[in-house]
Design a protein around this motif. Structure first.
Motif, PDB file in Angstrom:
ATOM      1  N   ILE A  26       0.818  -1.212   0.000  1.00 24.99           N
ATOM      2  CA  ILE A  26       0.000   0.000   0.000  1.00 24.99           C
ATOM      3  C   ILE A  26       0.854   1.265   0.000  1.00 24.99           C
ATOM      4  N   GLY A  27       2.069   1.196   0.517  1.00 26.68           N
ATOM      5  CA  GLY A  27       2.904   2.384   0.643  1.00 26.68           C
ATOM      6  C   GLY A  27       3.229   3.061  -0.673  1.00 26.68           C
ATOM      7  N   TYR A  28       3.125   2.338  -1.794  1.00 29.03           N
ATOM      8  CA  TYR A  28       3.471   2.926  -3.095  1.00 29.03           C
ATOM      9  C   TYR A  28       2.259   3.493  -3.827  1.00 29.03           C
ATOM     10  N   ARG A  29       1.067   3.453  -3.209  1.00 24.63           N
ATOM     11  CA  ARG A  29      -0.127   3.961  -3.898  1.00 24.63           C
ATOM     12  C   ARG A  29       0.004   5.439  -4.230  1.00 24.63           C
ATOM     13  N   LYS A  30       0.499   6.215  -3.268  1.00 21.92           N
ATOM     14  CA  LYS A  30       0.600   7.662  -3.491  1.00 21.92           C
ATOM     15  C   LYS A  30       1.561   7.967  -4.638  1.00 21.92           C
ATOM     16  N   GLY A  31       2.612   7.160  -4.750  1.00 21.59           N
ATOM     17  CA  GLY A  31       3.552   7.361  -5.851  1.00 21.59           C
ATOM     18  C   GLY A  31       2.898   7.123  -7.204  1.00 21.59           C
ATOM     19  N   THR A  32       2.057   6.077  -7.295  1.00 19.42           N
ATOM     20  CA  THR A  32       1.377   5.800  -8.567  1.00 19.42           C
ATOM     21  C   THR A  32       0.477   6.961  -8.960  1.00 19.42           C
ATOM     22  N   LEU A  33      -0.256   7.502  -7.989  1.00 20.61           N
ATOM     23  CA  LEU A  33      -1.146   8.628  -8.291  1.00 20.61           C
ATOM     24  C   LEU A  33      -0.349   9.867  -8.653  1.00 20.61           C
ATOM     25  N   ALA A  34       0.704  10.161  -7.878  1.00 22.43           N
ATOM     26  CA  ALA A  34       1.485  11.384  -8.112  1.00 22.43           C
ATOM     27  C   ALA A  34       2.124  11.378  -9.502  1.00 22.43           C
ATOM     28  N   PHE A  35       2.783  10.287  -9.851  1.00 23.75           N
ATOM     29  CA  PHE A  35       3.448  10.250 -11.158  1.00 23.75           C
ATOM     30  C   PHE A  35       2.429  10.187 -12.292  1.00 23.75           C
ATOM     31  N   GLY A  36       1.273   9.552 -12.036  1.00 22.82           N
ATOM     32  CA  GLY A  36       0.214   9.555 -13.046  1.00 22.82           C
ATOM     33  C   GLY A  36      -0.297  10.959 -13.314  1.00 22.82           C
ATOM     34  N   LEU A  37      -0.424  11.765 -12.256  1.00 20.26           N
ATOM     35  CA  LEU A  37      -0.866  13.153 -12.436  1.00 20.26           C
ATOM     36  C   LEU A  37       0.214  13.988 -13.127  1.00 20.26           C
ATOM     37  N   PHE A  38       1.490  13.706 -12.829  1.00 16.10           N
ATOM     38  CA  PHE A  38       2.571  14.400 -13.532  1.00 16.10           C
ATOM     39  C   PHE A  38       2.511  14.119 -15.038  1.00 16.10           C
ATOM     40  N   LEU A  39       2.106  12.904 -15.407  1.00 19.27           N
ATOM     41  CA  LEU A  39       1.943  12.585 -16.823  1.00 19.27           C
ATOM     42  C   LEU A  39       0.857  13.436 -17.461  1.00 19.27           C
ATOM     43  N   VAL A  40      -0.220  13.690 -16.708  1.00 13.13           N
ATOM     44  CA  VAL A  40      -1.286  14.563 -17.221  1.00 13.13           C
ATOM     45  C   VAL A  40      -0.780  15.994 -17.350  1.00 13.13           C
ATOM     46  N   ILE A  41      -0.015  16.452 -16.365  1.00 12.94           N
ATOM     47  CA  ILE A  41       0.552  17.802 -16.428  1.00 12.94           C
ATOM     48  C   ILE A  41       1.455  17.952 -17.651  1.00 12.94           C
ATOM     49  N   ALA A  42       2.156  16.852 -18.010  1.00  7.45           N
ATOM     50  CA  ALA A  42       3.042  16.882 -19.186  1.00  7.45           C
ATOM     51  C   ALA A  42       2.284  17.136 -20.474  1.00  7.45           C
ATOM     52  N   TRP A  43       0.954  16.912 -20.462  1.00 15.86           N
ATOM     53  CA  TRP A  43       0.141  17.252 -21.637  1.00 15.86           C
ATOM     54  C   TRP A  43       0.357  18.702 -22.069  1.00 15.86           C
ATOM     55  N   PHE A  44       0.447  19.592 -21.088  1.00 15.51           N
ATOM     56  CA  PHE A  44       0.418  21.030 -21.351  1.00 15.51           C
ATOM     57  C   PHE A  44       1.813  21.646 -21.403  1.00 15.51           C
ATOM     58  N   LEU A  45       2.831  20.847 -21.148  1.00 20.34           N
ATOM     59  CA  LEU A  45       4.210  21.330 -21.249  1.00 20.34           C
ATOM     60  C   LEU A  45       4.702  21.181 -22.683  1.00 20.34           C
ATOM     61  N   PRO A  46       5.753  21.907 -23.064  1.00 19.67           N
ATOM     62  CA  PRO A  46       6.268  21.783 -24.442  1.00 19.67           C
ATOM     63  C   PRO A  46       6.615  20.334 -24.787  1.00 19.67           C
ATOM     64  N   TRP A  47       5.925  19.817 -25.769  1.00 15.21           N
ATOM     65  CA  TRP A  47       6.096  18.416 -26.184  1.00 15.21           C
ATOM     66  C   TRP A  47       6.987  18.344 -27.421  1.00 15.21           C
ATOM     67  N   ILE A  48       6.694  19.215 -28.384  1.00 18.73           N
ATOM     68  CA  ILE A  48       7.494  19.352 -29.600  1.00 18.73           C
ATOM     69  C   ILE A  48       7.825  20.823 -29.779  1.00 18.73           C
ATOM     70  N   VAL A  49       9.090  21.117 -30.040  1.00 17.61           N
ATOM     71  CA  VAL A  49       9.523  22.497 -30.270  1.00 17.61           C
ATOM     72  C   VAL A  49       9.966  22.611 -31.717  1.00 17.61           C
TER      73      VAL A  49
END
Length: 423
Positions: free
Chosen positions: A11-34
């Motif tokens: 159970i201790g790694y649940r928060k990590g799965t959620l946090a990194f999953g949300l970071f992936l969503v945040i990456a949607w709006f960051l520069p992907w291709i320049v």
């Protein structure tokens, strides 16, 4: 919280799965291709790819599938926090693995996809990926790690996933090349613009230069003959060395083992001159003869299996009046199905894909070429650009029988090897 739902989970790694999953969503709006001062987010560029008619469906699925997988990860990350269960954690790990693999494939194939469609102002390079892509890639691996730890799956499987992608990449490449309609050795992109089965048809219909049917028949004939002769020789040699005792037996085994350590191509020139002297060089019979002549050197695995068969059975049969041949055919062989299948498979696979010895032995006698030799002949600099896709189709066809045989008989293959180790 129902404790039964958390059994078998970390159970201790649940928060990590959620946090990194949300970071992936945040990456949607960051520069992907320049591109020439312009930057595109992941979703923004995916929509741009969708609108471009020059990009084939596989490329569109790759660019669009990554944001979709990211959204699925975020949803299941929240679900894992609210309702932890082994099933959700396992599914989350599977989606994370698919997401990470997609990002790696995109990194490899983006240049070919984008350059062929001319969607950017200049030729694409890996440096044109924005930091949003690299954050997504790092978070993808981190999400996969946390998800696997949550499901109590050993993180070493991450390495296996990476190795699997690396291992599957050339297989996917040869399949796509065999189905590619565009001719040419180098096309500058990974996924074909158009798919066709004509490359397979031309292997058999274009007999002016490609004699694939003849090469296939020659290969099957050599492999079958070698399979029968070599299997019989190996089985009889292993039986004699395992079940009988005679003067010089151990010395003979050591000599055969030492000689077998030397690669066969060291003696090719001498063997060719001997065969030429007796008048059978550049024939399929020469290949069969040489393969069968050296088959006894591979006795040790089969002998190890025969050693596991109790000698009391042989002794009881001999007391009842059986001969050594009857012991071999009626007791040893029926009890050795796994190692026999192992021997048959290895005896068949060897000449099926052999190139070095046939190239030395057959020379320019194209009527006797095997498939490996014939396909290599197609890759000559004078023909490779025109027949490269046919070469890929032939390479795919020649591998199918071995794959089918191995998958069908894998259980016996493993049992044969394990029995030899026990011996």
């Amino acid at each position: 919280m129902n404790e039964n739902k958390t059994i078998g989970m970390n159970i201790g790694y649940r928060k990590g799965t959620l946090a990194f999953g949300l970071f992936l969503v945040i990456a949607w709006f960051l520069p992907w291709i320049v591109d020439e001062g312009k930057s595109y987010g992941q979703v923004q560029f995916a929509l741009k790819v969708l609108k471009n008619s020059e990009i084939h469906m596989a490329g569109k699925l790759l660019f669009v599938g990554i944001p979709v997988l990211t959204l699925v990860l975020a949803i299941f990350g929240v679900a894992l926090m609210l309702r932890p269960s082994k099933k959700i954690a396992g599914f989350y790990a599977a989606v994370a693995a698919l997401e990470t693999a997609s990002l790696m494939v995109l990194m490899i194939s983006a240049k070919g996809i984008l350059d062929s469609a001319q969607i950017l102002e200049r030729k694409f390079m890996v440096t044109h990926f924005g930091f949003g892509f690299w954050i997504a890639l790092i978070c993808g691996f981190a999400t996969l790690f946390c998800a696997m730890r949550t499901a109590k799956i050993h993180p070493g499987y991450i390495l296996l996933v990476i190795l699997s992608v690396i291992w599957l990449f050339p297989i996917l490449w040869i399949v796509l090349t065999a189905l590619r309609e565009e001719s040419g050795y180098y096309v500058g992109y990974f996924f074909p613009k158009h798919l066709t089965l004509n490359n397979f048809k031309e292997l058999f219909s274009d007999t002016s230069l490609i004699h694939f049917g003849k090469w296939w028949t020659n290969t099957l004939f050599v492999a079958t003959c070698n399979c029968i002769l070599s299997s019989l020789i190996v089985l009889m040699t292993a039986f004699a060395l395992s079940k009988t005792r005679f003067n010089g037996r151990l010395t003979l085994m050591k000599i055969m083992l030492i000689i077998g350590m030397f690669p066969g191509f060291m003696s090719m020139v001498a063997v060719y001159n001997i065969l030429k002297g007796i008048g059978i060089a550049q024939t399929l019979g020469a290949l069969i003869l040489v393969n069968a002549a050296g088959a006894a050197m591979g006795y040790y695995i089969v002998k190890g299996f025969f050693d596991t068969i109790p000698k009391s059975l042989d002794e009881a049969a001999l007391l009842d009046g059986a001969t050594k041949w009857q012991v071999f055919t009626k007791i040893t062989i029926p009890m050795s199905k796994p190692v026999i299948i192992y021997t048959v498979l290895t005896s068949f696979i060897g000449p099926w894909g052999d190139y070095i010895f046939p190239s030395m032995m057959l020379g320019d006698n194209q009527s006797q070429y095997t498939v490996a030799l014939g396909l290599n002949w197609l890759t000559d600099f004078r023909r490779i650009d025109a027949y490269y896709t046919q070469f890929a189709a032939g390479a795919l066809l020649i591998s199918l029988p071995i794959v089918i045989l191995f998958v069908a008989l894998q259980r016996f293959y493993v049992e044969g090897m394990s029995g030899a180790v026990k011996g």
